[in-house]
Design an enzyme around this catalytic site. Structure first.
Site, short mmCIF file in Angstrom:
data_model
loop_
_atom_site.label_atom_id
_atom_site.label_comp_id
_atom_site.label_asym_id
_atom_site.label_seq_id
_atom_site.Cartn_x
_atom_site.Cartn_y
_atom_site.Cartn_z
N GLY A 62 -42.89 48.01 -113.53
CA GLY A 62 -42.19 47.69 -112.28
C GLY A 62 -43.20 47.34 -111.20
N GLY A 107 -42.51 45.25 -107.77
CA GLY A 107 -41.57 45.74 -106.76
C GLY A 107 -42.24 46.25 -105.49
N ASP A 119 -44.36 43.89 -115.51
CA ASP A 119 -43.07 43.63 -114.86
C ASP A 119 -42.56 42.28 -115.36
OD1 ASP A 119 -40.83 43.66 -113.16
OD2 ASP A 119 -41.96 44.61 -111.54
N ASP A 146 -39.93 43.77 -119.99
CA ASP A 146 -38.61 44.26 -119.61
C ASP A 146 -38.53 45.68 -120.15
OD1 ASP A 146 -35.98 44.98 -119.41
OD2 ASP A 146 -35.18 43.05 -120.07
N TYR A 168 -26.91 54.74 -108.97
CA TYR A 168 -28.35 54.95 -108.82
C TYR A 168 -28.67 56.45 -108.80
CZ TYR A 168 -32.90 54.83 -106.39
OH TYR A 168 -34.21 55.01 -106.02
N LYS A 187 -30.73 58.83 -111.43
CA LYS A 187 -31.92 59.57 -110.99
C LYS A 187 -31.80 61.06 -111.34
CE LYS A 187 -34.67 56.42 -109.48
NZ LYS A 187 -35.94 56.19 -110.19
N1 SER Z 1 -34.43 53.57 -100.99
C1 SER Z 1 -33.45 53.97 -101.96
C2 SER Z 1 -32.18 53.23 -101.75
O1 SER Z 1 -31.86 52.97 -100.63
C3 SER Z 1 -33.20 55.44 -101.90
O2 SER Z 1 -34.11 56.10 -102.70
O3 SER Z 1 -31.49 52.95 -102.69
#
Ligand code: SER
Length: 333
Positions: A12, A15, A38, A57, A147, A151
């Site tokens: 990654g 990023g 990446d 990937d 997300y 996590k």
């Molecule tokens: N910066 C992230 C987001 O906004 C939060 O960890 O998704």
């Protein structure tokens, strides 16, 4: 005592965080010790041309294994992720990249006997049920975004690989990250970066959260420091392993706008909350990070004022000075 990271791979690496982490590690450990990986291919990007770089990937486990094996990697940083806002637009993609990607990294690292895996978790692990101020590490986790779900699962998977296989996995819960080098993509906290760009380029910014929205935030140099510190920390002192809160500053959207306005007096702003408001509302205002401070010496350096000054100075330079900002004489109110 700090530990040497040996041969390092950053996944990654194109990023927002990965690009600056790679740069720091190349400087600190030497370019020959760091491999960036990446999907970006632009040869004009420093990350691609400034050292070893491989197209990868993270969902392709065979390619991942071949690369870790080829370079004899000792430490893996996995920064590949779909952030919260983009993840709500495409939860299936977020699940695949974040969940399958994390699983692939852990599984291949176990197979190849990699020394350690470092990967960020996030404030998105929290849901609205937790105490919003000085939220502790150990609380009930019921996130409202895909997300956040990935996590939480990533934290648990990392802990599982540590306990079952002895794989040295280290994870920290990052807040919103503010930076000027690589623009963030698809996060809820992106307004805290976008406001700087628009203040300098347009003189106006429309926040997509309410003025009172308060979130934990961190400036990039502190974020890189946190990732490198947890990676190099003496493993014997790490009890929690995969769920360390790391705090720095917190501010409301209005406080950020006012802090920018002190440097850019003609800056105007308004607030038009969209779907990201709900995500922001489900996250804490501030974090209790005392365990990170005790166990591996976490200590942030940048507060809001220092962050805003440094951001504007560097962003103005990056945008070719075509902006109206007097960095040496901020207006104090
Ligand atoms: N910066 C992230 C987001 O906004 C939060 O960890 O998704």
């Amino acid at each position: 005592m700090t530990e040497d990271l040996g041969k390092i791979m950053v996944i990654g690496a194109c990023g927002q965080i990965g690009s600056e982490l790679t740069e720091t590690l190349r400087d600190k450990y030497g370019g020959e010790r760091v491999v960036a990986a990446d999907k970006c291919t632009d040869p004009d990007r420093e990350i691609v041309s400034g050292g070893a770089y491989e197209i990868l990937d993270v969902m392709n486990r065979g390619d991942l294994k071949a690369l870790l094996d080829k370079y004899g990697v000792d430490t893996v940083f996995n920064l590949a992720a779909i952030l919260s806002a983009k993840g709500e637009r495409d939860p299936q993609l977020a699940f695949n990249v974040n969940m399958v990607g994390t699983y692939n990294v852990l599984e291949v690292s176990r197979e190849l006997d990699v020394d350690r895996v470092v990967t960020p978790s996030s404030i998105a692990v929290f849901g609205p049920e937790v105490p919003p101020k000085e939220t502790p590490d150990q609380v009930y986790l019921r996130p409202r975004s895909m997300y956040g779900v990935t996590k939480v699962a990533g934290e648990l998977l990392g802990y599982y690989y540590w306990k079952k296989y002895g794989l040295d996995v280290r994870e920290i819960r990052l807040p919103g990250i503010i930076s000027y080098k690589t623009y963030p993509g698809g996060g809820t906290t992106d307004y805290a970066v976008a406001a700087f760009y628009d203040a300098l380029k347009k003189g106006h910014y429309e926040f997509f959260v309410e003025e009172g929205t308060r979130l934990p935030m961190m400036y990039m140099p502190d974020c890189i420091k946190a990732l490198v510190s947890i990676a190099e920390a003496d493993g014997g002192g790490l009890t929690e392993r995969t769920n360390y809160n790391v705090g720095s500053m917190n501010f409301s959207a209005l406080e950020l706008a006012e802090a920018i306005q002190k440097f850019v007096p003609e800056f105007t702003y308004d607030f038009s909350p969209d779907y990201r408001q709900e995500l922001a509302d489900s996250w804490p205002d501030s974090l209790d990070d005392s365990l990170a401070r005790e166990e591996w010496g976490w200590q942030p350096e940048y507060d809001l004022r220092a962050t805003v000054g440094d951001m504007l100075e560097n962003l103005a330079r990056k945008l070719d000075g075509d902006v109206n900002v007097d960095l040496k004489d901020p207006v104090h109110s």
